[in-house]
Design an enzyme around this catalytic site. Structure first.
Site, mmCIF file in Angstrom:
data_model
loop_
_atom_site.group_PDB
_atom_site.id
_atom_site.type_symbol
_atom_site.label_atom_id
_atom_site.label_comp_id
_atom_site.label_asym_id
_atom_site.label_seq_id
_atom_site.Cartn_x
_atom_site.Cartn_y
_atom_site.Cartn_z
ATOM 1 N N CYS A 100 0.851 -1.187 0.000
ATOM 2 C CA CYS A 100 0.000 0.000 0.000
ATOM 3 C C CYS A 100 0.888 1.239 0.000
ATOM 4 C CB CYS A 100 -0.881 -0.016 1.250
ATOM 5 S SG CYS A 100 -1.982 1.395 1.359
ATOM 6 N N HIS A 142 -9.109 -3.709 -2.324
ATOM 7 C CA HIS A 142 -8.126 -2.981 -1.508
ATOM 8 C C HIS A 142 -8.524 -1.501 -1.396
ATOM 9 C CE1 HIS A 142 -3.760 -2.111 -0.320
ATOM 10 N NE2 HIS A 142 -4.274 -0.908 -0.532
ATOM 11 N N GLU A 143 -8.872 -0.902 -2.533
ATOM 12 C CA GLU A 143 -9.226 0.528 -2.529
ATOM 13 C C GLU A 143 -10.576 0.757 -1.855
ATOM 14 O OE1 GLU A 143 -6.847 2.454 -3.120
ATOM 15 O OE2 GLU A 143 -5.635 0.904 -4.065
ATOM 16 N N HIS A 146 -10.178 1.079 1.672
ATOM 17 C CA HIS A 146 -9.666 2.397 2.086
ATOM 18 C C HIS A 146 -10.796 3.383 2.380
ATOM 19 C CE1 HIS A 146 -5.342 2.473 2.031
ATOM 20 N NE2 HIS A 146 -5.256 1.963 0.810
#
Ligand code: ZN
Length: 185
Positions: A100, A142-143, A146
Site C-alpha cells: 500500500c 483494496h481501494e 480504504h
C-alpha cells in the site's frame, strides 16, 4: 498536480468516507491530481483518503488478462469509482501479496474473493454495474477498503500481522513525527 500522501497512523486512513454528492470541478480536479499521483508512485490504485480527502472515491490501475490468451497480461487499465458498492462476492478465493502506498515497504498476503460485482458512478456521472476478477478485483477490494477506513494489514492472518507489528510501530512513529512537524508549520 501530485498530491501529498497520507501515511500509516494518519487518522484520515481510518475514516468511513462520505459520499460524493456532486461530480463538479473540484471532484474532476481531484481525480486528475490523483491519477498524476498514482502514476508518480507507480501504484495499482489510490483512494481519496490516501490524499487526505474524506470522499468515497478511488481509482485502480491494474493489469487484466488477455481474454484470447489468459496466460498473458495486458497493460493496466485505469478505472475510476465514485460512491462504489460491492454488491456480490464469489465463493472462490485467491491469495495475493499486497502492499500500500500509505504503508511503505510493508507487504503481506491477503485472501479475498476472486470475483466481485461492483456498482459505482464514473467521472461522467454515469452509474455502472460490472464484474471484476483476478488482479483487478483485488485492487478494487483494496481501494474499497480504504474508503471504509480499512487497511490491508487488518486482513492479514494473525500470525503474519504479529510478525509485522514491530515494523508497523516504527512506521507510525516515523510518520507521527513528520505529521507533528508539518502541523507546526
Ligand atoms: Zn492502499
Amino acid at each position: 498536480m501530485k498530491l501529498p500522501l497520507a501515511y500509516y497512523g494518519d487518522p484520515i486512513l481510518r475514516v468511513k468516507c462520505s459520499q460524493v454528492k456532486e461530480i463538479n470541478d473540484d471532484i474532476r480536479q481531484l481525480v486528475n491530481d490523483m491519477i498524476e499521483t498514482l502514476e508518480e508512485y507507480k501504484g495499482a490504485g489510490l483512494a481519496a483518503p490516501q490524499v487526505h480527502r474524506d470522499l468515497a472515491l478511488f481509482m485502480t490501475f491494474a493489469p487484466v488478462r488477455d481474454p484470447e490468451n489468459p496466460e498473458k497480461w495486458l497493460k493496466p487499465r485505469l478505472r475510476v469509482f465514485i460512491n462504489p458498492k460491492i454488491i456480490s462476492y464469489s465463493k472462490d478465493e485467491s491469495v495475493w501479496g499486497q502492499g500500500c502506498l500509505s504503508i511503505p515497504k510493508i507487504f503481506g498476503d491477503v485472501r479475498r474473493p476472486f470475483t466481485i460485482v461492483v456498482t459505482a458512478t464514473d467521472l461522467d456521472g454515469n452509474s455502472f454495474t460490472e464484474e471484476f476478477s483476478d488482479y483487478e478485483a483485488q485492487a478494487v477490494m483494496h481501494e474499497n477498503d480504504h474508503i471504509n477506513g480499512v487497511l490491508f494489514i487488518d486482513r492479514l492472518e494473525m500470525r503474519e500481522r504479529k510478525k509485522l507489528e514491530p515494523q508497523l510501530r516504527e512506521l507510525k512513529k516515523k510518520y507521527d513525527l513528520i505529521r507533528k512537524s508539518e502541523a507546526k508549520k
